[in-house]
Motif scaffolding. Structure first.
Motif, PDB file in Angstrom:
ATOM      1  N   LYS A  62     -42.165  12.555  20.749  1.00 31.54           N
ATOM      2  CA  LYS A  62     -42.599  11.225  20.334  1.00 31.54           C
ATOM      3  C   LYS A  62     -42.057  10.886  18.945  1.00 31.54           C
ATOM      4  CE  LYS A  62     -46.591   8.301  19.914  1.00 31.54           C
ATOM      5  NZ  LYS A  62     -47.939   8.333  19.351  1.00 31.54           N
ATOM      6  N   ALA A  63     -42.136  11.871  18.035  1.00 36.93           N
ATOM      7  CA  ALA A  63     -41.627  11.627  16.684  1.00 36.93           C
ATOM      8  C   ALA A  63     -40.135  11.335  16.714  1.00 36.93           C
ATOM      9  CB  ALA A  63     -41.915  12.837  15.797  1.00 36.93           C
ATOM     10  N   THR A  64     -39.405  12.073  17.562  1.00 37.33           N
ATOM     11  CA  THR A  64     -37.964  11.859  17.663  1.00 37.33           C
ATOM     12  C   THR A  64     -37.669  10.444  18.153  1.00 37.33           C
ATOM     13  OG1 THR A  64     -37.744  14.180  18.228  1.00 37.33           O
ATOM     14  CG2 THR A  64     -35.839  12.787  18.618  1.00 37.33           C
ATOM     15  N   LEU A  65     -38.393  10.061  19.242  1.00 39.23           N
ATOM     16  CA  LEU A  65     -38.174   8.717  19.766  1.00 39.23           C
ATOM     17  C   LEU A  65     -38.555   7.668  18.729  1.00 39.23           C
ATOM     18  CD1 LEU A  65     -39.325   9.078  23.475  1.00 39.23           C
ATOM     19  CD2 LEU A  65     -37.002   8.940  22.546  1.00 39.23           C
ATOM     20  N   ASN A  66     -39.676   7.902  18.036  1.00 42.37           N
ATOM     21  CA  ASN A  66     -40.084   6.968  16.982  1.00 42.37           C
ATOM     22  C   ASN A  66     -39.002   6.816  15.926  1.00 42.37           C
ATOM     23  OD1 ASN A  66     -42.530   6.252  17.974  1.00 42.37           O
ATOM     24  ND2 ASN A  66     -43.728   7.639  16.680  1.00 42.37           N
ATOM     25  N   SER A  67     -38.477   7.973  15.479  1.00 43.17           N
ATOM     26  CA  SER A  67     -37.450   7.942  14.455  1.00 43.17           C
ATOM     27  C   SER A  67     -36.248   7.137  14.916  1.00 43.17           C
ATOM     28  CB  SER A  67     -37.001   9.361  14.096  1.00 43.17           C
ATOM     29  OG  SER A  67     -37.792   9.871  13.060  1.00 43.17           O
ATOM     30  N   LEU A  68     -35.791   7.442  16.134  1.00 44.08           N
ATOM     31  CA  LEU A  68     -34.605   6.739  16.652  1.00 44.08           C
ATOM     32  C   LEU A  68     -34.874   5.249  16.768  1.00 44.08           C
ATOM     33  CD1 LEU A  68     -33.464   9.264  19.407  1.00 44.08           C
ATOM     34  CD2 LEU A  68     -32.160   8.595  17.385  1.00 44.08           C
ATOM     35  N   ARG A  69     -36.044   4.922  17.292  1.00 41.95           N
ATOM     36  CA  ARG A  69     -36.381   3.520  17.517  1.00 41.95           C
ATOM     37  C   ARG A  69     -36.523   2.776  16.188  1.00 41.95           C
ATOM     38  NH1 ARG A  69     -41.410   3.480  21.164  1.00 41.95           N
ATOM     39  NH2 ARG A  69     -40.334   5.271  22.039  1.00 41.95           N
ATOM     40  N   ILE A  70     -37.273   3.361  15.281  1.00 41.61           N
ATOM     41  CA  ILE A  70     -37.551   2.678  14.016  1.00 41.61           C
ATOM     42  C   ILE A  70     -36.280   2.557  13.180  1.00 41.61           C
ATOM     43  CG2 ILE A  70     -38.725   2.922  11.791  1.00 41.61           C
ATOM     44  CD1 ILE A  70     -41.118   4.019  13.375  1.00 41.61           C
ATOM     45  N   ALA A  71     -35.548   3.680  13.032  1.00 39.40           N
ATOM     46  CA  ALA A  71     -34.336   3.627  12.217  1.00 39.40           C
ATOM     47  C   ALA A  71     -33.311   2.698  12.862  1.00 39.40           C
ATOM     48  CB  ALA A  71     -33.754   5.022  12.041  1.00 39.40           C
ATOM     49  N   GLY A  72     -33.231   2.761  14.192  1.00 38.64           N
ATOM     50  CA  GLY A  72     -32.263   1.913  14.896  1.00 38.64           C
ATOM     51  C   GLY A  72     -32.560   0.440  14.712  1.00 38.64           C
TER      52      GLY A  72
END
Lengths: 605, 365
Positions: free
Chosen positions: A395-405
C-alpha cells in the motif's frame, strides 16, 4: 512588447466585456488569473496562516499563558529565543545545524573537487561509467547512509538487532555510533556529488584557450591553476557551497535517525519535535527561522553570482586539452576515486542488503542466512509478513507512486503554464507576481512547508474542509513544493521559444487549444517530460515534506522507513529502503534513456 | 629573425589526418596567411607553430632551432617558445582587468614594475585602448577586446605573432578597420605574422604570402596576386575570388558545344593537341568576360551567344548573370550596362582569360 488590443484609457463596461469575450481566442489572461488565484491560495495562504499561528494564543497554551484563545501574543517568540527552554529548543539545535553545515560543506568540497579534478583533468584510468557512478550517492534517498551506518555501528544503547561491528566483537562508543560525527559523514557522502557535478562541469566547460593563452605567455601549470583556473571556478564553487548548505539545513531523515538515540537535535528535528508535541506556535517560529535562513542563502547566492558575473561569465566550448599525466600517481589516484565509490555506494547498499538476508547482521554462517524479511510469512520482530508479501508495504509503495506521480504531473503542468504566461506577459505585474510566487516554495524548507500546510488544513476553514489525513493534501503539498523547479524550467523554455511559433499558428487560424496541443506541447515535450519525471523521482524520496502529513491511511515508503526505525525494526526499514532505491534507480535509468541525457554527461573520462 | 620551416609535417588526431605532409617555409618578417575552408588544417598548423599541438610526423624548425621533431621526439613547450597567439575567441581572462591581462606575460617573466608600466602605456597607445586599463573584458566592445588580446601577446615582444581568425567575430566595418590596423602594425613592428583565415578577401588584402590548404594538404603558396592570377589547382581557383570563377566541365553535356568552342579558341593560340586533350575543366574569372558591342574590337577573342539573366548593381560595379546554353555565368563590369534583362547578346573572352585544369584538377600550361 505586447501591444494592447483595446486602449486602456477607454475602459468601460463594453470594452471590458469585449476583452472578456476575446479570451475565447487568447485565454492567456484567464489562465494568468486562475494561476494567480490558485498559487496565492496554496503558497501564500499556508505561510500566512503560519505567521498568524506564531503570534496568536493556541488552544493548549491558554491556561498556562492566562490569555484567551486567539489573542495576539509574543509568548512563542520569547519561548523560542529567550526563555529557560530556548537553549534546548532553539540555540543548541541552531548551533548544531551550523556546525553540521559547515563541516559537511568542507567535506563535500574536498571530496567533490578532488574527484572532479581527477576524473576531468588527469589521465587517471576512468571508464565511462565512473562519472555516472559518482552521481549515485546523490540519487539514493539521503538517509540510506544513516540506515547503513546504524546497521554497522549501532551499539546496545538502542533496542533492535545488533550492529555488524557488535557481531564482530567491537562495541562502538556512542560518539561513533550516533550524533554529530556520523550525521556529518553520512550527509557529506550523500551530497558531495553536487560539488562534483557543478565543479566538474564548470571545469570541463572552461575554454581551453584561456589556459593556452597563459602557457604561451610563459606561465607554469601551477601558475595557470592558481591565477586562471581557480578564480574562474569561483562562481561554480559558490553555488555548490550554498546549495549544499541549504540541503543540510533542510535535511531531516539523517539527523533524525542518527541524532535521536543521543537526543542530538538540529533545527529541522527540533521543529518536528515541536509539532509532534502539539507546540504549533513554537513550530511556527522555528519554521520562520528556517525560512529566513533559506532566503538569506538564496540572496547570498544571487548577490555572489551577480558580483562575479560583473566580470566573469563561464561558458564556452571547452575544447580538448591534454590530460595531466599523473605518472606514478596514476594508480593511487584511481585507488582514491574507487575508494570513494566503495564508501558512498557499494558499502552502504551492500550493508542494507546484507542486513535483510541475515538474522543477525555480521554473523557469517549459513544458518544465519534468511529470506524472512523478503518472503517470510511472519517476521519474528514485527509479527508482519516479509516485505514482498506485506500488504502495508504494498500500500505504501502504491501510495508513493500515486502521490509522487500525480504531484509531478500537476507541478509540471502548472509550471509550464506559469512559463507560458510569464513569457507572454514579459514584465507586467501579473507576470512578475507569478514568477516570484512560484519561486517562493523554494525558500521554505520542506519540513517548514509541511508544517505550514498542517497549520492551514488541519481544521476546516470556510468552505474548505479539514484535509488532514487525506491523500489529496499530500498530493497538493508536494505539487506546490515542486513548482519552483517546474516553473523555472517552464519559464526558461518558453522564453527561449518566444511567442512567434504560436503567433504563426494564430495567423493561420488555429484556435487556442489547437495551438496548445499541436504547437506548444510538442515543442516543449522534452522539457515537460523531464519537468515531470525529475519531480517524480524526488517525490518518491520525499520525507521531510510529508513526515508530518502522512497518517496510517496515507503512509508512504519514506515515512514507513521512518516508522520502522522508530520501532527499531532496522531490517524491515532497510528492506523497504532497498525497494525504494530499486524504484528510484530504475526511474532514473528510464529518464536517462528517454531524454538521452545524463546528469553526468560530458564528465566521463 | 629566422624563417619557420615545416618539413614533411603530418598531424593526426586518432584516425583523422588534420595536416598531411606539409612542406612550408614562412619567410622572416613576412605576413603569411593560411587560407582554407573550415577543417582544412590551418588552425592545427598554427597551433603546431605555437607548440600547442605536436606533429605526429615531421619536423618544424625556427631557423636552426628545432621546435618539434617527431624523429627525436624533442619538442619545445609553448611556454618556452616566445611566440604570441591571438585566439579567435580572444580568450581574454574575464576575471582580470585589461591591464592585468596585458601584463600577465611580463609578470611571468618577472620584469620590473617600472618596465611593466612603460610597456602598458606603450601598448595601450599603440592599439588605441588607453583609458580602458581598469575595465574588465566583458565591459569592452568586440573591437576593444580584440585589441586587448593583441596587446597581451605583443607585450612579451614575441618573435612570431600567430593570429587565429582574429577578425571573424567583428562586424564588417570594424573588420575593415582592424585589417588596416594589423597591416600598419606589421609595417611598424616588422614581426613575422602568421594569420589563419577562411576569408579569402582578408588573405588577399593583408598578406605578403598566402598558403592555401585543403584537407590538410598545401595547395599553393604564393603572393596573393599570383594566387588569384595563376591558381595552381582547381580548388584554389574556386576558393579565391568573388563572385567566384565560372567553370565549364568537359563531361557536362548541356554545355558540350561551349566547351568545344573554347578548345577551338585555344587551338588558335597555338596550344598543342595533346595538352588540349587533357583539359577537363575550364575556368573564366567574372571580370574576364565582356559583352560585344558594336564598336568592340573582338579580334582574337572567343565569342559565344548568350542571354542576360539578371543584373545586380553593387554600387561601384555591376554583376551580370548571363545564360550561355544551360549554364549561368557571372560577369562583372564597372561600366553601366546598356542591356536589359532577357536581351540576346554575345560574350567575349580573351584566351588569356581561360584557366585550364586537367583531370587531377591541376593547372595546365
Amino acid at each position: 512588447m505586447r501591444v494592447p488590443i483595446f486602449s486602456p484609457r477607454r475602459l468601460n463596461i463594453r470594452s471590458a466585456w469585449n476583452r472578456f469575450l476575446y479570451q475565447r481566442y487568447d485565454p492567456t489572461l484567464a489562465i494568468a488569473g486562475l494561476l494567480t488565484l490558485v498559487l496565492t491560495y496554496l503558497i501564500l495562504a499556508p505561510i500566512g496562516a503560519m505567521v498568524i499561528t506564531a503570534f496568536k494564543v493556541q488552544f493548549r497554551d491558554q491556561a498556562q499563558m492566562g490569555q484567551a484563545l486567539g489573542e495576539w501574543t509574543t509568548y512563542y517568540l520569547e519561548r523560542v529565543f529567550a526563555s529557560r527552554v530556548s537553549y534546548i529548543l532553539f540555540w543548541k539545535p541552531l548551533m548544531n545545524t551550523l556546525i553540521v553545515s559547515v563541516l559537511v560543506v568542507a567535506l563535500t568540497l574536498f571530496l567533490g573537487i578532488l574527484v572532479a579534478w581527477l576524473i576531468v583533468r588527469t589521465d587517471m584510468p576512468a571508464p565511462r561509467w565512473l562519472a555516472s557512478g559518482m552521481i549515485i550517492p546523490y540519487i539514493l534517498p539521503s538517509w540510506t547512509f544513516a540506515l547503513a551506518w546504524l546497521s554497522i555501528f549501532k551499539n546496545r544503547r538502542i533496542a533492535g538487532v545488533q550492529g555488524i561491528a557488535e557481531s564482530l566483537g567491537f562495541s562502538p562508543p556512542d560518539w561513533l555510533a550516533y550524533g554529530i560525527l556520523p550525521i556529518i559523514i553520512c550527509l557529506a557522502l550523500h551530497l558531495f556529488p553536487l560539488v562534483f557535478l557543478l565543479f566538474g562541469s564548470a571545469l570541463r566547460s572552461l575554454d581551453a584557450q584561456l589556459e593556452e593563452s597563459g602557457r604561451i605567455l610563459g606561465a607554469s601549470r601551477w601558475s595557470i591553476m592558481r591565477k586562471i583556473v581557480m578564480p574562474l571556478m569561483l562562481p561554480a564553487l559558490m553555488s555548490a557551497v550554498l546549495l549544499t548548505f541549504s540541503r543540510v539545513v533542510g535535511s531531516f531523515g539523517t539527523p533524525y535517525i542518527l541524532g535521536a538515540p543521543v537526543r542530538l537535535e538540529i533545527l529541522s528535528t527540533s521543529l518536528y519535535g515541536s509539532i509532534r508535541t502539539g507546540a504549533t506556535g513554537v513550530a511556527a517560529i522555528l519554521t520562520g527561522v528556517m525560512i529566513i535562513l533559506g532566503i538569506s542563502m538564496v540572496m547570498l547566492d544571487n548577490y555572489a553570482v551577480r558580483e562575479v558575473r560583473r566580470f566573469v561569465t563561464i561558458g564556452g566550448k571547452g575544447g580538448k586539452r591534454d590530460p595531466i599525466r599523473l605518472g606514478k600517481m596514476r594508480l593511487p589516484a584511481a585507488a582514491i576515486v574507487y575508494t570513494i565509490i566503495l564508501l558512498s555506494v557499494i558499502i552502504p547498499v551492500g550493508t542494507l542488503i546484507l542486513t535483510t538476508i541475515t538474522h543477525v547482521p555480521g554473523v557469517f554462517t549459513v544458518e544465519n542466512l534468511t529470506a524472512e524479511f523478503w518472503i517470510g510469512q511472519s517476521v519474528k520482530t514485527t509479527q508482519e509478513p516479509g516485505l514482498l508479501l506485506n500488504p502495508g508495504v504494498l500500500k505504501a509503495t502504491l501510495n508513493s507512486l500515486r502521490i509522487a506521480g500525480l504531484a509531478a504531473l500537476i507541478s509540471g503542468f502548472l509550471g509550464t503554464f506559469v512559463g507560458y504566461v510569464v513569457a507572454k506577459f514579459q514584465n507586467n505585474l501579473v507576470a512578475r507576481y507569478l514568477r516570484q510566487v512560484s519561486f517562493l516554495p523554494y525558500l521554505v524548507p520542506s519540513i517548514g512547508f509541511g508544517a505550514a500546510y498542517l497549520t492551514l488544513f488541519a481544521v476546516p476553514r470556510g468552505p474548505i474542509p479539514s484535509l488532514y489525513g487525506t491523500m489529496l493534501l499530500v498530493i497538493i503539498v508536494m505539487s506546490i513544493k515542486y513548482i519552483p523547479f517546474a516553473s523555472r524550467a517552464g519559464i526558461s523554455a518558453m522564453m527561449q521559444l518566444g511567442s512567434e511559433p504560436e503567433e504563426a499558428a494564430m495567423l493561420l487560424g488555429a484556435p487556442w487549444y489547437k495551438r496548445l496541443v499541436r504547437i506548444i506541447v510538442p515543442i516543449q515535450k522534452s522539457t515537460l517530460v523531464t519537468g515531470i519525471l525529475l519531480p517524480f523521482i524526488s517525490g518518491m524520496k520525499e520525507l521531510s515534506l510529508v513526515v508530518m502529513l502522512a497518517t496510517p491511511g496515507t503512509e508512504l515508503m519514506t515515512t514507513q522507513v521512518l516508522r520502522y526505525m522508530d520501532y527499531n525494526y532496522n531490517q524491515m526499514a532497510n528492506a523497504v529502503n532497498l525497494l525504494l532505491i530499486f524504484i528510484v534507480v530504475v526511474l532514473t535509468y528510464l529518464i536517462q534513456r528517454f531524454t538521452g541525457s545524463s546528469l553526468a554527461r560530458g564528465l566521463g573520462g | 629573425m629566422p624563417d619557420i620551416k615545416f618539413m614533411n609535417v603530418t598531424k593526426q588526431f586518432g584516425s583523422v589526418i588534420a595536416v598531411n605532409d606539409l612542406d612550408l617555409n614562412i619567410p622572416d618578417g613576412g605576413f603569411v596567411t593560411l587560407l582554407g575552408p573550415s577543417g582544412c588544417g590551418k588552425t592545427t598548423t598554427l597551433r603546431m607553430i605555437a607548440g600547442l599541438e605536436i606533429p605526429t610526423y615531421g619536423e618544424i624548425r625556427f631557423g636552426d632551432e628545432v621546435l618539434s621533431d617527431s624523429a627525436s621526439g624533442k619538442t619545445i613547450p609553448p611556454e618556452k617558445r616566445g611566440m604570441g597567439l591571438v585566439f579567435q575567441s580572444y580568450a581574454l581572462w574575464p576575471h582580470m582587468t585589461v591591464a592585468q591581462n596585458i601584463l600577465f606575460g611580463l609578470q611571468m617573466q618577472r620584469k620590473p614594475r617600472s618596465f611593466q608600466k612603460d610597456r602598458l602605456q606603450e601598448l595601450t597607445q599603440l592599439l588605441h585602448i588607453n583609458g580602458l586599463e581598469n575595465r574588465y573584458p566583458l565591459q569592452l566592445s568586440g573591437g576593444q577586446q580584440q585589441r586587448v588580446a593583441l596587446a597581451r601577446m605583443l607585450a612579451v615582444s614575441p618573435k612570431v605573432l600567430l593570429l587565429d581568425e582574429p577578425l571573424s567575430n567583428l562586424d564588417a566595418r570594424l573588420r575593415m578597420e582592424m585589417r588596416a590596423e594589423l597591416k600598419r602594425l606589421h609595417d611598424q613592428l616588422s614581426n613575422t605574422i602568421v594569420y589563419v583565415t577562411h576569408d579569402q578577401m582578408e588573405a588577399m588584402t593583408m598578406a605578403s604570402h598566402v598558403a592555401v590548404l585543403l584537407d590538410g594538404k598545401l595547395q599553393q603558396f604564393a603572393p596573393p596576386m599570383e594566387i588569384y592570377r595563376r591558381p595552381q589547382t582547381l580548388f584554389v581557383a574556386e576558393f579565391v575570388g568573388s563572385p567566384s570563377i565560372n567553370l565549364i566541365h568537359k563531361d557536362n553535356r548541356g554545355s558540350a558545344d561551349v566547351f568545344s568552342s573554347i578548345l577551338d579558341a585555344c587551338q588558335a593560340t597555338g596550344m598543342e593537341a595533346g595538352d588540349r586533350a587533357r583539359i577537363e575543366t575550364i575556368g573564366i574569372r567574372p571580370e574576364a568576360i565582356r559583352l560585344r558591342t558594336q564598336n568592340t574590337d573582338s579580334n582574337g577573342y572567343w565569342s559565344f551567344p548568350a542571354r542576360i539573366d539578371t543584373i545586380l548593381p553593387t554600387g561601384p560595379e555591376w554583376i551580370m548573370a548571363v545564360r550561355i546554353r544551360e549554364d549561368i555565368f557571372f560577369m562583372t563590369t564597372d561600366i553601366e550596362p546598356v542591356v536589359q534583362i532577357h536581351d540576346s547578346i554575345e560574350v567575349l573572352v580573351h584566351p588569356k582569360g581561360f584557366h585550364l585544369f586537367d583531370g587531377q584538377k591541376n593547372r595546365l600550361k
